[in-house]
Design a protein around this motif. Structure first.
Motif, PDB file in Angstrom:
ATOM      1  N   ASP A  54      34.683  -0.647  80.418  1.00  0.00           N
ATOM      2  CA  ASP A  54      35.310  -1.933  80.714  1.00  0.00           C
ATOM      3  C   ASP A  54      36.827  -1.844  80.808  1.00  0.00           C
ATOM      4  O   ASP A  54      37.448  -2.515  81.638  1.00  0.00           O
ATOM      5  N   HIS A  55      37.452  -1.020  79.948  1.00  0.00           N
ATOM      6  CA  HIS A  55      38.914  -0.974  79.984  1.00  0.00           C
ATOM      7  C   HIS A  55      39.416  -0.402  81.301  1.00  0.00           C
ATOM      8  O   HIS A  55      40.446  -0.842  81.824  1.00  0.00           O
ATOM      9  N   LEU A  56      38.685   0.549  81.892  1.00  0.00           N
ATOM     10  CA  LEU A  56      39.072   1.077  83.193  1.00  0.00           C
ATOM     11  C   LEU A  56      38.791   0.066  84.291  1.00  0.00           C
ATOM     12  O   LEU A  56      39.593  -0.107  85.221  1.00  0.00           O
ATOM     13  N   ALA A  57      37.644  -0.587  84.211  1.00  0.00           N
ATOM     14  CA  ALA A  57      37.303  -1.594  85.216  1.00  0.00           C
ATOM     15  C   ALA A  57      38.351  -2.691  85.278  1.00  0.00           C
ATOM     16  O   ALA A  57      38.767  -3.129  86.358  1.00  0.00           O
ATOM     17  N   ASP A  58      38.813  -3.130  84.108  1.00  0.00           N
ATOM     18  CA  ASP A  58      39.829  -4.183  84.067  1.00  0.00           C
ATOM     19  C   ASP A  58      41.154  -3.710  84.654  1.00  0.00           C
ATOM     20  O   ASP A  58      41.853  -4.473  85.341  1.00  0.00           O
ATOM     21  N   ARG A  59      41.509  -2.454  84.415  1.00  0.00           N
ATOM     22  CA  ARG A  59      42.764  -1.931  84.963  1.00  0.00           C
ATOM     23  C   ARG A  59      42.689  -1.825  86.488  1.00  0.00           C
ATOM     24  O   ARG A  59      43.672  -2.089  87.180  1.00  0.00           O
ATOM     25  N   PHE A  60      41.530  -1.420  87.019  1.00  0.00           N
ATOM     26  CA  PHE A  60      41.364  -1.384  88.471  1.00  0.00           C
ATOM     27  C   PHE A  60      41.525  -2.787  89.057  1.00  0.00           C
ATOM     28  O   PHE A  60      42.191  -2.978  90.079  1.00  0.00           O
ATOM     29  N   GLY A  61      40.918  -3.771  88.410  1.00  0.00           N
ATOM     30  CA  GLY A  61      40.997  -5.138  88.921  1.00  0.00           C
ATOM     31  C   GLY A  61      42.402  -5.689  88.907  1.00  0.00           C
ATOM     32  O   GLY A  61      42.828  -6.360  89.850  1.00  0.00           O
ATOM     33  N   ALA A  62      43.143  -5.401  87.836  1.00  0.00           N
ATOM     34  CA  ALA A  62      44.506  -5.920  87.716  1.00  0.00           C
ATOM     35  C   ALA A  62      45.434  -5.333  88.761  1.00  0.00           C
ATOM     36  O   ALA A  62      46.436  -5.948  89.135  1.00  0.00           O
ATOM     37  N   ALA A  63      45.131  -4.112  89.249  1.00  0.00           N
ATOM     38  CA  ALA A  63      46.021  -3.418  90.184  1.00  0.00           C
ATOM     39  C   ALA A  63      45.844  -3.868  91.630  1.00  0.00           C
ATOM     40  O   ALA A  63      46.650  -3.492  92.489  1.00  0.00           O
ATOM     41  N   VAL A  64      44.815  -4.674  91.930  1.00  0.00           N
ATOM     42  CA  VAL A  64      44.656  -5.215  93.277  1.00  0.00           C
ATOM     43  C   VAL A  64      45.772  -6.220  93.532  1.00  0.00           C
ATOM     44  O   VAL A  64      46.091  -7.009  92.648  1.00  0.00           O
ATOM     45  N   PRO A  65      46.428  -6.254  94.688  1.00  0.00           N
ATOM     46  CA  PRO A  65      46.123  -5.575  95.950  1.00  0.00           C
ATOM     47  C   PRO A  65      46.911  -4.276  96.183  1.00  0.00           C
ATOM     48  O   PRO A  65      46.910  -3.771  97.293  1.00  0.00           O
ATOM     49  N   TYR A  66      47.588  -3.751  95.155  1.00  0.00           N
ATOM     50  CA  TYR A  66      48.296  -2.489  95.349  1.00  0.00           C
ATOM     51  C   TYR A  66      47.333  -1.331  95.529  1.00  0.00           C
ATOM     52  O   TYR A  66      47.698  -0.283  96.052  1.00  0.00           O
TER      53      TYR A  66
ATOM     54  N   GLY B 283      41.781   8.304  99.830  1.00  0.00           N
ATOM     55  CA  GLY B 283      42.535   7.094 100.133  1.00  0.00           C
ATOM     56  C   GLY B 283      42.193   6.473 101.469  1.00  0.00           C
ATOM     57  O   GLY B 283      41.609   7.120 102.350  1.00  0.00           O
ATOM     58  N   PRO B 284      42.553   5.205 101.646  1.00  0.00           N
ATOM     59  CA  PRO B 284      42.335   4.544 102.938  1.00  0.00           C
ATOM     60  C   PRO B 284      43.230   5.150 104.015  1.00  0.00           C
ATOM     61  O   PRO B 284      44.359   5.575 103.746  1.00  0.00           O
ATOM     62  N   THR B 285      42.710   5.189 105.226  1.00  0.00           N
ATOM     63  CA  THR B 285      43.462   5.722 106.361  1.00  0.00           C
ATOM     64  C   THR B 285      44.522   4.716 106.803  1.00  0.00           C
ATOM     65  O   THR B 285      44.293   3.508 106.771  1.00  0.00           O
TER      66      THR B 285
ATOM     67  N   ALA C 106      50.219   0.364 103.475  1.00  0.00           N
ATOM     68  CA  ALA C 106      48.976  -0.398 103.436  1.00  0.00           C
ATOM     69  C   ALA C 106      48.143  -0.060 102.207  1.00  0.00           C
ATOM     70  O   ALA C 106      47.279  -0.839 101.798  1.00  0.00           O
ATOM     71  N   GLY C 107      48.379   1.101 101.606  1.00  0.00           N
ATOM     72  CA  GLY C 107      47.678   1.506 100.399  1.00  0.00           C
ATOM     73  C   GLY C 107      48.627   2.211  99.464  1.00  0.00           C
ATOM     74  O   GLY C 107      48.356   3.311  98.998  1.00  0.00           O
ATOM     75  N   VAL C 108      49.741   1.549  99.175  1.00  0.00           N
ATOM     76  CA  VAL C 108      50.844   2.210  98.478  1.00  0.00           C
ATOM     77  C   VAL C 108      50.442   2.673  97.084  1.00  0.00           C
ATOM     78  O   VAL C 108      50.905   3.703  96.603  1.00  0.00           O
ATOM     79  N   GLY C 109      49.565   1.929  96.415  1.00  0.00           N
ATOM     80  CA  GLY C 109      49.133   2.351  95.089  1.00  0.00           C
ATOM     81  C   GLY C 109      48.390   3.659  95.115  1.00  0.00           C
ATOM     82  O   GLY C 109      48.568   4.524  94.256  1.00  0.00           O
ATOM     83  N   CYS C 110      47.520   3.825  96.134  1.00  0.00           N
ATOM     84  CA  CYS C 110      46.733   5.052  96.260  1.00  0.00           C
ATOM     85  C   CYS C 110      47.606   6.256  96.568  1.00  0.00           C
ATOM     86  O   CYS C 110      47.411   7.346  96.020  1.00  0.00           O
ATOM     87  N   ALA C 111      48.559   6.081  97.472  1.00  0.00           N
ATOM     88  CA  ALA C 111      49.311   7.218  98.001  1.00  0.00           C
ATOM     89  C   ALA C 111      50.592   7.522  97.239  1.00  0.00           C
ATOM     90  O   ALA C 111      51.048   8.673  97.244  1.00  0.00           O
ATOM     91  N   ALA C 112      51.183   6.536  96.586  1.00  0.00           N
ATOM     92  CA  ALA C 112      52.505   6.751  95.996  1.00  0.00           C
ATOM     93  C   ALA C 112      52.594   6.450  94.508  1.00  0.00           C
ATOM     94  O   ALA C 112      53.326   7.121  93.789  1.00  0.00           O
TER      95      ALA C 112
END
Length: 260
Positions: free
Chosen positions: A77-89, A174-176, A181-187
């Protein structure tokens, strides 16, 4: 019979290494590379989490399907919540629709793959449209972020949670498209970015420009190593190949500082 679904108790190893596989265009072998690197690491006894944020076919599951051992893996759950909070980055991840009376928000569900005779494992979660875990919802954000866990700060907290969890390596498909457009994933998340591109002048220059964006958006106190990965390399024209190699070396000489 597949193992019963549940939060998996695996001894923690830390800190982990986060690697993003990035490309500006599709068709460069990025997802295949993710599958192969995950396989090699798991074969060496490492615990690997793959975040499948690719929006293209073939899906990662297509490469790993013969080795599926659990298609109802629940992310803590703690990881799931962190993923959710980071949207839309970062893109959202899929959530479970089963047992809604017990889990009204829907747990983040994934799949586990095991290699014959190997101690390592590959866990996969994702938000792309291809081969979602059984019983999962379309991509959606998770619970509302806690105060202060918004924007890039939320991505930093997600990164911290990933680094100190049970995994040795986190590989992000990561997204193409443009980095922004996907700054969290790439940077913002990775320690290392493997930047894939076709071995031609325009693609090399585009990839190098995106590498500069990654460095510009990365956290100020953390360097991101960028490793250029050419694909579709034509060995039949030695002169052009030499020129393209020289161009890669020149274009990435500054942005790839610190790469392994």
């Amino acid at each position: 019979m597949r193992p019963r679904s549940g939060v998996v108790a695996v001894e923690a190893t830390s800190p982990a290494t986060i690697v993003t596989f990035y490309s500006y265009t599709g068709g460069v072998g990025r997802t295949m590379a993710v599958a192969n690197v995950a396989w090699i690491l798991a074969g060496a006894g490492k615990k690997v989490l793959v975040v499948d944020w690719s929006t293209e076919s073939p899906a990662l599951h297509g490469y790993l399907a013969p080795f599926l051992i659990d298609d109802a893996l629940r992310l803590p759950d703690h990881l799931a919540d962190r993923f959710g909070a980071a949207v839309p980055y970062v893109p959202p991840v899929r959530r479970n629709v089963r047992r809604r009376d017990e889990d009204p928000d829907g747990s983040v569900m994934g799949t586990r793959y095991g290699l014959p005779g190997a101690r390592g494992q590959i866990d996969v979660i994702g938000g792309g449209p291809h081969s979602p875990p059984r019983g999962s919802l379309p991509t959606t954000a998770t619970t509302p972020a806690a105060p202060g866990l918004t924007g890039e700060n939320a991505v930093a907290h997600l990164r911290e949670a990933l680094l100190t969890d049970r995994y040795d390596y986190i590989l992000i498909d990561g997204p193409t498209g443009p980095v922004e457009a996907g700054v969290g994933c790439a940077a913002l998340l990775p320690d290392i970015v493997a930047a894939f591109f076709r071995m031609n002048r325009l693609a090399i220059q585009t990839a190098a420009t995106q590498a500069d964006v990654i460095h510009g958006r990365a956290a100020r106190n953390r360097a991101v190593a960028i490793i250029p990965v050419p694909s579709s390399v034509d060995l039949g024209d030695p002169d052009r190949l030499a020129a393209n190699r020289s161009l890669v070396s020149g274009q990435f000489s500054g942005s790839a500082a610190g790469q392994a």
